[in-house]
Design an enzyme around this catalytic site. Sequence first.
Site, mmCIF file in Angstrom:
data_model
loop_
_atom_site.group_PDB
_atom_site.id
_atom_site.type_symbol
_atom_site.label_atom_id
_atom_site.label_comp_id
_atom_site.label_asym_id
_atom_site.label_seq_id
_atom_site.Cartn_x
_atom_site.Cartn_y
_atom_site.Cartn_z
ATOM 1 N N LYS A 182 0.827 -1.214 0.000
ATOM 2 C CA LYS A 182 0.000 0.000 0.000
ATOM 3 C C LYS A 182 0.855 1.254 0.000
ATOM 4 O O LYS A 182 0.450 2.277 -0.561
ATOM 5 C CB LYS A 182 -0.955 0.000 1.199
ATOM 6 C CG LYS A 182 -2.007 -1.077 1.081
ATOM 7 C CD LYS A 182 -3.385 -0.603 1.490
ATOM 8 C CE LYS A 182 -4.417 -1.603 1.017
ATOM 9 N NZ LYS A 182 -5.633 -1.639 1.831
ATOM 10 N N LYS A 203 -5.514 -12.579 -9.101
ATOM 11 C CA LYS A 203 -6.751 -12.641 -8.340
ATOM 12 C C LYS A 203 -7.779 -11.626 -8.852
ATOM 13 O O LYS A 203 -7.412 -10.515 -9.237
ATOM 14 C CB LYS A 203 -6.394 -12.315 -6.879
ATOM 15 C CG LYS A 203 -7.235 -13.038 -5.865
ATOM 16 C CD LYS A 203 -6.623 -12.892 -4.498
ATOM 17 C CE LYS A 203 -7.672 -12.386 -3.538
ATOM 18 N NZ LYS A 203 -7.211 -12.327 -2.159
ATOM 19 N N LYS A 217 -11.640 -5.837 -7.393
ATOM 20 C CA LYS A 217 -12.608 -4.786 -7.735
ATOM 21 C C LYS A 217 -11.915 -3.500 -8.149
ATOM 22 O O LYS A 217 -12.552 -2.576 -8.621
ATOM 23 C CB LYS A 217 -13.570 -4.540 -6.568
ATOM 24 C CG LYS A 217 -12.926 -4.048 -5.300
ATOM 25 C CD LYS A 217 -13.916 -4.082 -4.132
ATOM 26 C CE LYS A 217 -13.167 -4.004 -2.816
ATOM 27 N NZ LYS A 217 -13.886 -4.551 -1.693
#
Length: 329
Positions: free
Chosen positions: A114, A196, A199
């Site tokens: 992140k 994976k 969204k």
Amino acid sequence: MDKKIILSGIKPTGIPTLGNYIGALRNWRLMQEDDKYCYYMVADLHALTVRNDPAELRQQTRSMAALLIACGIDPNRSPLFIQSHVHQHAELSWILGCVTYMGELNRMTQFKDKSAKHADNINAGLYTYPVLMASDILIYGADLVPVGDDQKQHVELARNIAIRFNNAFGETFVVPEPVMPKFGARIMGLQDPEHKMSKTDTNPNGYISMLDEPAVITKKFKKAITDCEPTIAYAEGRYGCNNLLTIYCACTGKTMDEAVKEFEGFGYGKLKTAVADAVIAELEPIQAVYRQYMDDSEELDRIIARGAQQASERAQITLDKAYKAVGIR
Ligand code: TRP
């Protein structure tokens, strides 16, 4: 018989995908068995670690709670609550932060990922995120924490914090264990089946949102990337085909052998239609219940308020114990 305590949470950032459903939310429903007591939480405090829009967060938090009920979480059986409604989490988080080493937090792969992704906003909340998560878990005395593989490291940190605290201040916390879903842990992207399903994929054809309409679901599966092999099989390297079969099995309850047999002699056209239909059959009833709760905001408010009260009563007991253990009360 002592029931196993389960705690899990999901951040209210965007609508979950089919991957989140098969890998996590569906298992949340299935975990509500007689020998378990489950707490389920919408982790709105954790959503603040990236820059957020207040109105959007408010809306998405409610929407996530409604969706969890629609997925089969029974609020009469399992307290369903919003993290920030239980103020004890943030309080315990401070105490736990004082027994967590910076070296441990530096090793968290999610923090590293992140930080790279939000290089302009590497805030302290992003850094101490796993401490708050440990607090979420330890405050309910959770034995088991169902999580995807990306969160396993955080649960392991919670274990280490619990053990360290208990050694220093006496038996206070239950030492939790992560549980990974047996099946469907990894649903891959439809456009990039080697990664994976996400969204945040820039191509919306890459993922199925849980609120996608049937026609959209059909269209996305039609466009799914597969390969040039003439047969349908579950085999190494056949990422796209394997993924479609996995989704099919997850939504129909069939075994892989049964599924492969069913499509013997057929091509991708038939498989894609069948997968789309199976997914629609799974998601449509969920979408209907979701809309019902979103339309009846009083009922949703009632459920969330009751969940917060039940969770908070339990959380306060652990918080008092922890304060006492460290010498604050
Ligand atoms: N960090 C988790 C995620 O991003 C969400 C979460 C917050 C959570 N608190 C938790 C999961 C406690 C399990 C237990 O998916």
